[in-house]
Scaffold this motif. Sequence first.
Motif, PDB file in Angstrom:
ATOM      1  N   LEU A 122      24.604  43.323  45.927  1.00 29.45           N
ATOM      2  CA  LEU A 122      25.232  43.315  44.618  1.00 29.45           C
ATOM      3  C   LEU A 122      26.495  42.471  44.706  1.00 29.45           C
ATOM      4  N   GLY A 123      26.531  41.413  43.928  1.00 25.59           N
ATOM      5  CA  GLY A 123      27.727  40.597  43.842  1.00 25.59           C
ATOM      6  C   GLY A 123      28.689  41.192  42.830  1.00 25.59           C
ATOM      7  N   LEU A 124      29.970  41.019  43.091  1.00 19.81           N
ATOM      8  CA  LEU A 124      31.008  41.581  42.228  1.00 19.81           C
ATOM      9  C   LEU A 124      32.021  40.501  41.905  1.00 19.81           C
ATOM     10  N   LYS A 125      32.373  40.379  40.658  1.00 23.35           N
ATOM     11  CA  LYS A 125      33.442  39.455  40.299  1.00 23.35           C
ATOM     12  C   LYS A 125      34.778  40.158  40.561  1.00 23.35           C
ATOM     13  N   ASN A 126      35.291  39.905  41.770  1.00 26.73           N
ATOM     14  CA  ASN A 126      36.453  40.633  42.284  1.00 26.73           C
ATOM     15  C   ASN A 126      37.729  40.427  41.481  1.00 26.73           C
ATOM     16  N   ASP A 127      37.777  39.371  40.669  1.00 27.57           N
ATOM     17  CA  ASP A 127      39.004  39.094  39.919  1.00 27.57           C
ATOM     18  C   ASP A 127      39.023  39.793  38.555  1.00 27.57           C
ATOM     19  N   GLN A 128      37.963  40.526  38.233  1.00 29.34           N
ATOM     20  CA  GLN A 128      37.888  41.190  36.929  1.00 29.34           C
ATOM     21  C   GLN A 128      38.088  42.699  37.073  1.00 29.34           C
ATOM     22  N   LYS A 129      38.851  43.279  36.152  1.00 27.88           N
ATOM     23  CA  LYS A 129      38.995  44.731  36.141  1.00 27.88           C
ATOM     24  C   LYS A 129      37.689  45.372  35.696  1.00 27.88           C
ATOM     25  N   PRO A 130      37.330  46.517  36.253  1.00 30.93           N
ATOM     26  CA  PRO A 130      38.030  47.269  37.297  1.00 30.93           C
ATOM     27  C   PRO A 130      37.597  46.895  38.713  1.00 30.93           C
ATOM     28  N   LEU A 131      36.798  45.814  38.841  1.00 27.17           N
ATOM     29  CA  LEU A 131      36.238  45.464  40.143  1.00 27.17           C
ATOM     30  C   LEU A 131      37.273  44.878  41.090  1.00 27.17           C
ATOM     31  N   ASN A 132      38.469  44.606  40.589  1.00 27.85           N
ATOM     32  CA  ASN A 132      39.523  44.098  41.463  1.00 27.85           C
ATOM     33  C   ASN A 132      40.176  45.216  42.275  1.00 27.85           C
ATOM     34  N   ASP A 133      39.789  46.437  42.038  1.00 23.35           N
ATOM     35  CA  ASP A 133      40.317  47.596  42.773  1.00 23.35           C
ATOM     36  C   ASP A 133      39.329  47.975  43.876  1.00 23.35           C
ATOM     37  N   VAL A 134      39.777  47.965  45.122  1.00 25.43           N
ATOM     38  CA  VAL A 134      38.898  48.243  46.257  1.00 25.43           C
ATOM     39  C   VAL A 134      38.276  49.635  46.144  1.00 25.43           C
ATOM     40  N   ARG A 135      39.020  50.591  45.553  1.00 28.69           N
ATOM     41  CA  ARG A 135      38.468  51.951  45.419  1.00 28.69           C
ATOM     42  C   ARG A 135      37.275  51.978  44.472  1.00 28.69           C
ATOM     43  N   VAL A 136      37.301  51.152  43.460  1.00 32.39           N
ATOM     44  CA  VAL A 136      36.171  51.066  42.536  1.00 32.39           C
ATOM     45  C   VAL A 136      34.963  50.466  43.243  1.00 32.39           C
ATOM     46  N   ARG A 137      35.205  49.418  44.000  1.00 35.51           N
ATOM     47  CA  ARG A 137      34.092  48.780  44.722  1.00 35.51           C
ATOM     48  C   ARG A 137      33.483  49.742  45.737  1.00 35.51           C
TER      49      ARG A 137
END
Length: 497
Positions: A266-281
């Motif tokens: 699963l790719g994640l756009k790390n610069d977008q909220k809430p995916l920029n939070d490591v706890r969410v990922r």
Amino acid sequence: MRTPAFKLASLALLLGLTTPAVFASELVIAQTTSATAMDPGFLKESATLVDNLFDTLVLRDANMQLQPGLATSWKSLDDTTWEFTLRQSVKFSDGEPVNAQAVKFSIDRILDPANHAPTISYIRTIKSVEVTGDYQVKIHTSGPDPLLPTRMSRYPTYIVPPAYVTKVGAAEFARKPVGSGAYTLQTFIPDEKVVMQANPDYWRGKPAIDTVTWRPIPEATARITALLTGEVQLVDGVPADLVPALKNKPGVHLEQVKNGGLTIYLGLKNDQKPLNDVRVRQALSLALNRTAYTRDLLHGFGTPTGTMAGPKDFGYDAIPAPAQDVAKAKSLLAEAGYPQGFTLKFQAPRRYIASADVAQAIVQDLAAIGVKAELEVPEWSVYTQQVAAQKQAPLYMLAWGSTQTLDADAALYPILHSGEPYSTVNSPELDALLNSSRTTVDPAKREKILQQIQQVVAVQQPLIPLYKEDSLYASADNVTFKGRADSRIPLFDLRLK
């Protein structure tokens, strides 16, 4: 997670069919998707087809050992210079010579930033190509690169004819390519077929099979029906739920390469909220039941993993897949400020084994922690364009592999280093480690760096590895075919009895 009733009914019908004989000079191969273009330097999909139209300087044999290809020999002159001596008298199928100028042209067009090559990640270490003779080149790297010969064994380093490419332009070349490979392209109709003809002047000798047709058949049961009725003789991408019944089917040979497929993630756009939070990922990763996906939907033909590298890769670290932990995932979301969860868009293709079904299961697992994933399953031809242009959803399913090099670098660098065409990650820590891995010559030190990269990913989850697929093929008994660890289907090596 059960096999749909209509598939079981279809399977019962299929088992009563027999495979008719085929003409020895013709082979038809069924694939899950259609090719969208044939320019080997600008691929946005598997290299399976173009492998047979083009050559590289270096080949890899069935045991995955490097062998001479268009280059008869190569050697390191110093830390940043490799010299390749080319095979003489080889020609492209239009008569143009395969020489040092062709090698330079082929690599330069990938490195040219104006061309925006999606495959540049694999050869970004190359600084320049110097022609030192009609059949000799020096490849200069920006730093020590122990993988340079390996990088010359697959895409994007296929050698293309300079005069023809210049004459027709990139768009036309992608539709009507000319190479020096074992086969020439006769017909290319997207979503319908690709027809290849044996190259009688191929430098390794004329291939045994005269004509090969590649047919895209996206629907799984239809692919197997085509095999059992004799419409096709080889299936690339056997549906996992049909494998048990096909094992004892007369006239059919099944080929399984354990861990020979791609790693699904699963790719994640790390610069977008809430995916920029490591706890969410981390929460998203812990919500997933990878064991159920591989057991129930892939029918055991996949292995859960916590890393993008594969067991055959140099630098592989056997990081286990995280166990599903819904309670901890909910706790992490609450800690990150999302106690009620959130909504995000999610895209997944039908390209991989049961991937659309897995995507549905992921939606259910994420819902259990309060995350509403709005799933879209686009057509593969559309999806590849979106991903290459970074226009996919913030959460997306994709697959990656290291078959170009059988080195963890190929599984990590292109999708983790910031700024790379297929990366949605921006981590200075990972960038530094990835850069170091490409300039460290000492194998033991380099192995530790590659493993450290995988360990950082396991904690930070800038993307979420799911599982590594097995490669599954089925063929008529009259086809001599052996699956390879690098996922190639080299037509030159195939035979029809």
